[in-house]
Design a protein around this motif. Structure first.
Motif, PDB file in Angstrom:
ATOM      1  N   LEU A  67      23.278 -45.714 -11.905  1.00  0.00           N
ATOM      2  CA  LEU A  67      22.139 -44.923 -11.432  1.00  0.00           C
ATOM      3  C   LEU A  67      20.810 -45.583 -11.782  1.00  0.00           C
ATOM      4  CD1 LEU A  67      23.388 -41.300 -12.184  1.00  0.00           C
ATOM      5  CD2 LEU A  67      23.414 -42.550 -10.009  1.00  0.00           C
ATOM      6  N   ALA A  68      20.736 -46.184 -12.955  1.00  0.00           N
ATOM      7  CA  ALA A  68      19.503 -46.899 -13.327  1.00  0.00           C
ATOM      8  C   ALA A  68      19.257 -48.057 -12.363  1.00  0.00           C
ATOM      9  CB  ALA A  68      19.602 -47.400 -14.765  1.00  0.00           C
ATOM     10  N   GLU A  69      20.320 -48.759 -11.987  1.00  0.00           N
ATOM     11  CA  GLU A  69      20.190 -49.857 -11.019  1.00  0.00           C
ATOM     12  C   GLU A  69      19.780 -49.319  -9.653  1.00  0.00           C
ATOM     13  OE1 GLU A  69      19.882 -53.594  -9.652  1.00  0.00           O
ATOM     14  OE2 GLU A  69      20.218 -53.043 -11.739  1.00  0.00           O
ATOM     15  N   LEU A  70      20.380 -48.227  -9.223  1.00  0.00           N
ATOM     16  CA  LEU A  70      20.017 -47.625  -7.946  1.00  0.00           C
ATOM     17  C   LEU A  70      18.549 -47.198  -7.935  1.00  0.00           C
ATOM     18  CD1 LEU A  70      23.164 -45.415  -7.266  1.00  0.00           C
ATOM     19  CD2 LEU A  70      22.429 -47.395  -5.938  1.00  0.00           C
ATOM     20  N   THR A 124      14.701 -43.627  -4.709  1.00  0.00           N
ATOM     21  CA  THR A 124      14.452 -42.475  -5.542  1.00  0.00           C
ATOM     22  C   THR A 124      15.781 -41.769  -5.798  1.00  0.00           C
ATOM     23  OG1 THR A 124      12.250 -42.208  -4.620  1.00  0.00           O
ATOM     24  CG2 THR A 124      13.212 -40.282  -5.696  1.00  0.00           C
ATOM     25  N   VAL A 125      16.119 -41.567  -7.070  1.00  0.00           N
ATOM     26  CA  VAL A 125      17.369 -40.928  -7.438  1.00  0.00           C
ATOM     27  C   VAL A 125      17.052 -39.658  -8.218  1.00  0.00           C
ATOM     28  CG1 VAL A 125      19.544 -41.170  -8.718  1.00  0.00           C
ATOM     29  CG2 VAL A 125      18.533 -43.168  -7.588  1.00  0.00           C
ATOM     30  N   VAL A 126      17.627 -38.550  -7.776  1.00  0.00           N
ATOM     31  CA  VAL A 126      17.466 -37.276  -8.470  1.00  0.00           C
ATOM     32  C   VAL A 126      18.846 -36.833  -8.929  1.00  0.00           C
ATOM     33  CG1 VAL A 126      16.721 -34.855  -8.305  1.00  0.00           C
ATOM     34  CG2 VAL A 126      15.480 -36.639  -7.036  1.00  0.00           C
ATOM     35  N   VAL A 127      18.982 -36.636 -10.233  1.00  0.00           N
ATOM     36  CA  VAL A 127      20.262 -36.245 -10.825  1.00  0.00           C
ATOM     37  C   VAL A 127      20.110 -34.873 -11.445  1.00  0.00           C
ATOM     38  CG1 VAL A 127      22.019 -36.848 -12.525  1.00  0.00           C
ATOM     39  CG2 VAL A 127      20.775 -38.653 -11.347  1.00  0.00           C
ATOM     40  N   VAL A 128      20.978 -33.966 -11.051  1.00  0.00           N
ATOM     41  CA  VAL A 128      21.011 -32.624 -11.632  1.00  0.00           C
ATOM     42  C   VAL A 128      22.153 -32.607 -12.627  1.00  0.00           C
ATOM     43  CG1 VAL A 128      21.721 -30.259 -11.102  1.00  0.00           C
ATOM     44  CG2 VAL A 128      19.965 -31.372  -9.734  1.00  0.00           C
ATOM     45  N   THR A 129      21.864 -32.143 -13.840  1.00  0.00           N
ATOM     46  CA  THR A 129      22.895 -32.135 -14.877  1.00  0.00           C
ATOM     47  C   THR A 129      22.607 -31.047 -15.904  1.00  0.00           C
ATOM     48  OG1 THR A 129      24.048 -33.485 -16.521  1.00  0.00           O
ATOM     49  CG2 THR A 129      21.698 -33.889 -16.255  1.00  0.00           C
ATOM     50  N   HIS A 130      23.650 -30.613 -16.570  1.00  0.00           N
ATOM     51  CA  HIS A 130      23.461 -29.641 -17.654  1.00  0.00           C
ATOM     52  C   HIS A 130      23.443 -30.357 -19.012  1.00  0.00           C
ATOM     53  CE1 HIS A 130      27.856 -30.032 -17.510  1.00  0.00           C
ATOM     54  NE2 HIS A 130      27.817 -29.751 -18.796  1.00  0.00           N
ATOM     55  N   SER A 131      23.691 -31.676 -18.999  1.00  0.00           N
ATOM     56  CA  SER A 131      23.732 -32.403 -20.275  1.00  0.00           C
ATOM     57  C   SER A 131      22.738 -33.563 -20.271  1.00  0.00           C
ATOM     58  CB  SER A 131      25.139 -32.928 -20.534  1.00  0.00           C
ATOM     59  OG  SER A 131      25.543 -33.814 -19.505  1.00  0.00           O
ATOM     60  N   PRO A 178       8.344 -41.627  -6.184  1.00  0.00           N
ATOM     61  CA  PRO A 178       9.181 -42.618  -5.492  1.00  0.00           C
ATOM     62  C   PRO A 178       9.701 -43.678  -6.454  1.00  0.00           C
ATOM     63  CG  PRO A 178       7.074 -42.309  -4.372  1.00  0.00           C
ATOM     64  CD  PRO A 178       6.991 -41.580  -5.677  1.00  0.00           C
ATOM     65  N   GLY A 179      10.935 -44.081  -6.242  1.00  0.00           N
ATOM     66  CA  GLY A 179      11.553 -45.075  -7.114  1.00  0.00           C
ATOM     67  C   GLY A 179      11.875 -44.474  -8.462  1.00  0.00           C
ATOM     68  N   GLY A 180      12.901 -44.965  -9.098  1.00  0.00           N
ATOM     69  CA  GLY A 180      13.275 -44.479 -10.415  1.00  0.00           C
ATOM     70  C   GLY A 180      14.243 -43.316 -10.351  1.00  0.00           C
ATOM     71  N   VAL A 181      14.621 -42.849 -11.531  1.00  0.00           N
ATOM     72  CA  VAL A 181      15.591 -41.771 -11.651  1.00  0.00           C
ATOM     73  C   VAL A 181      14.907 -40.569 -12.271  1.00  0.00           C
ATOM     74  CG1 VAL A 181      17.783 -41.065 -12.688  1.00  0.00           C
ATOM     75  CG2 VAL A 181      17.475 -43.429 -11.939  1.00  0.00           C
ATOM     76  N   THR A 182      15.053 -39.416 -11.641  1.00  0.00           N
ATOM     77  CA  THR A 182      14.544 -38.160 -12.161  1.00  0.00           C
ATOM     78  C   THR A 182      15.739 -37.293 -12.514  1.00  0.00           C
ATOM     79  OG1 THR A 182      12.577 -38.252 -10.759  1.00  0.00           O
ATOM     80  CG2 THR A 182      13.177 -36.100 -11.653  1.00  0.00           C
ATOM     81  N   ALA A 183      15.767 -36.785 -13.729  1.00  0.00           N
ATOM     82  CA  ALA A 183      16.845 -35.890 -14.148  1.00  0.00           C
ATOM     83  C   ALA A 183      16.316 -34.468 -14.185  1.00  0.00           C
ATOM     84  CB  ALA A 183      17.370 -36.286 -15.522  1.00  0.00           C
ATOM     85  N   ILE A 184      17.063 -33.559 -13.592  1.00  0.00           N
ATOM     86  CA  ILE A 184      16.742 -32.144 -13.638  1.00  0.00           C
ATOM     87  C   ILE A 184      17.790 -31.504 -14.524  1.00  0.00           C
ATOM     88  CG2 ILE A 184      16.499 -30.029 -12.302  1.00  0.00           C
ATOM     89  CD1 ILE A 184      15.693 -31.821  -9.918  1.00  0.00           C
ATOM     90  N   LEU A 185      17.350 -31.020 -15.673  1.00  0.00           N
ATOM     91  CA  LEU A 185      18.260 -30.477 -16.678  1.00  0.00           C
ATOM     92  C   LEU A 185      18.207 -28.954 -16.673  1.00  0.00           C
ATOM     93  CD1 LEU A 185      17.223 -32.833 -19.606  1.00  0.00           C
ATOM     94  CD2 LEU A 185      19.191 -33.094 -18.107  1.00  0.00           C
ATOM     95  N   GLY A 186      19.306 -28.334 -17.042  1.00  0.00           N
ATOM     96  CA  GLY A 186      19.332 -26.888 -17.160  1.00  0.00           C
ATOM     97  C   GLY A 186      20.733 -26.392 -17.428  1.00  0.00           C
ATOM     98  N   ARG A 187      20.797 -25.167 -17.928  1.00  0.00           N
ATOM     99  CA  ARG A 187      22.082 -24.539 -18.218  1.00  0.00           C
ATOM    100  C   ARG A 187      22.818 -24.192 -16.922  1.00  0.00           C
ATOM    101  NH1 ARG A 187      18.424 -21.629 -21.235  1.00  0.00           N
ATOM    102  NH2 ARG A 187      18.729 -19.895 -19.810  1.00  0.00           N
ATOM    103  N   ALA A 242      27.395 -49.007  -5.357  1.00  0.00           N
ATOM    104  CA  ALA A 242      27.961 -47.904  -6.143  1.00  0.00           C
ATOM    105  C   ALA A 242      28.805 -48.395  -7.314  1.00  0.00           C
ATOM    106  CB  ALA A 242      28.807 -47.001  -5.246  1.00  0.00           C
ATOM    107  N   GLY A 243      29.048 -49.709  -7.382  1.00  0.00           N
ATOM    108  CA  GLY A 243      29.804 -50.266  -8.491  1.00  0.00           C
ATOM    109  C   GLY A 243      31.302 -50.075  -8.385  1.00  0.00           C
ATOM    110  N   VAL A 244      31.841 -49.908  -7.174  1.00  0.00           N
ATOM    111  CA  VAL A 244      33.275 -49.686  -7.023  1.00  0.00           C
ATOM    112  C   VAL A 244      33.962 -50.827  -6.254  1.00  0.00           C
ATOM    113  CG1 VAL A 244      33.176 -48.318  -4.876  1.00  0.00           C
ATOM    114  CG2 VAL A 244      34.951 -47.843  -6.575  1.00  0.00           C
TER     115      VAL A 244
END
Length: 175
Positions: free
Chosen positions: A160-163, A168-175, A6-15, A94-96
């Protein structure tokens, strides 16, 4: 086994093609896991309706979908009864918001088909604002920086760091 704290940013990395988007859809409750369970606050998400999960989980898909409508309508999509305060709060988070209020018509600005009048970064932030309506404690983002330039990607990373400070923030990315 994947544990997201809970809380924080989790990055899920992969091709590309490694199952990252599928994993998000499992977390959303759209797909059932082949083995194991997905727990939200210790409760199996299989016991909840899609509507209940939607109130707790904000989702930004890989392909940002915006409509030929106003900025306000695009943010409020999916929560048609939401009030202006909720829309303003989501846009600020969202910063917009600062960008929107500088437009001649502000939140009443039409954005064109698929958001054609906006930059990729602005479209992405409006999609994030939409996911934040209702202040969900979990935010899932699928490749949110794929179409952003370097500066917009850095701005998004800071957002995203602020969010992650309040949800709880989950980010899926290839980079």
């Amino acid at each position: 086994r994947l544990e997201i704290r809970p809380g924080g940013v989790t990055a899920i990395l992969g091709r590309n093609g490694s199952g990252k988007s599928t994993l998000l859809k499992i977390l959303l409750g759209l797909y059932a896991p082949a083995r194991g369970r997905v727990l939200l606050d210790g409760a199996d998400i299989a016991q909840f309706t899609r509507g209940e999960l939607a109130g707790w989980i904000g989702y930004v898909p890989q392909e940002t979908v915006l409509f030929n409508a106003t900025i306000r309508d695009n943010i409020a999509h999916g929560a048609p009864g939401c009030d202006d305060e909720a829309i303003l709060a989501a846009a600020r988070t969202a910063g917009v918001h600062a960008y929107i209020v500088d437009l001649p018509d502000g939140y009443a600005t039409p954005i064109g088909e698929a958001g054609a009048r906006l930059s990729a970064g602005q479209r992405q932030r409006i999609a994030i604002a939409r996911a934040l309506i209702g202040d969900p404690p979990v935010l899932l983002l699928d490749e949110p920086s794929a179409s952003l330039d370097r500066q917009a990607e850095e701005d998004l990373r800071a957002t995203l760091a602020e969010l992650g400070r309040t949800r709880t923030v989950v980010v899926v990315t290839h980079s």
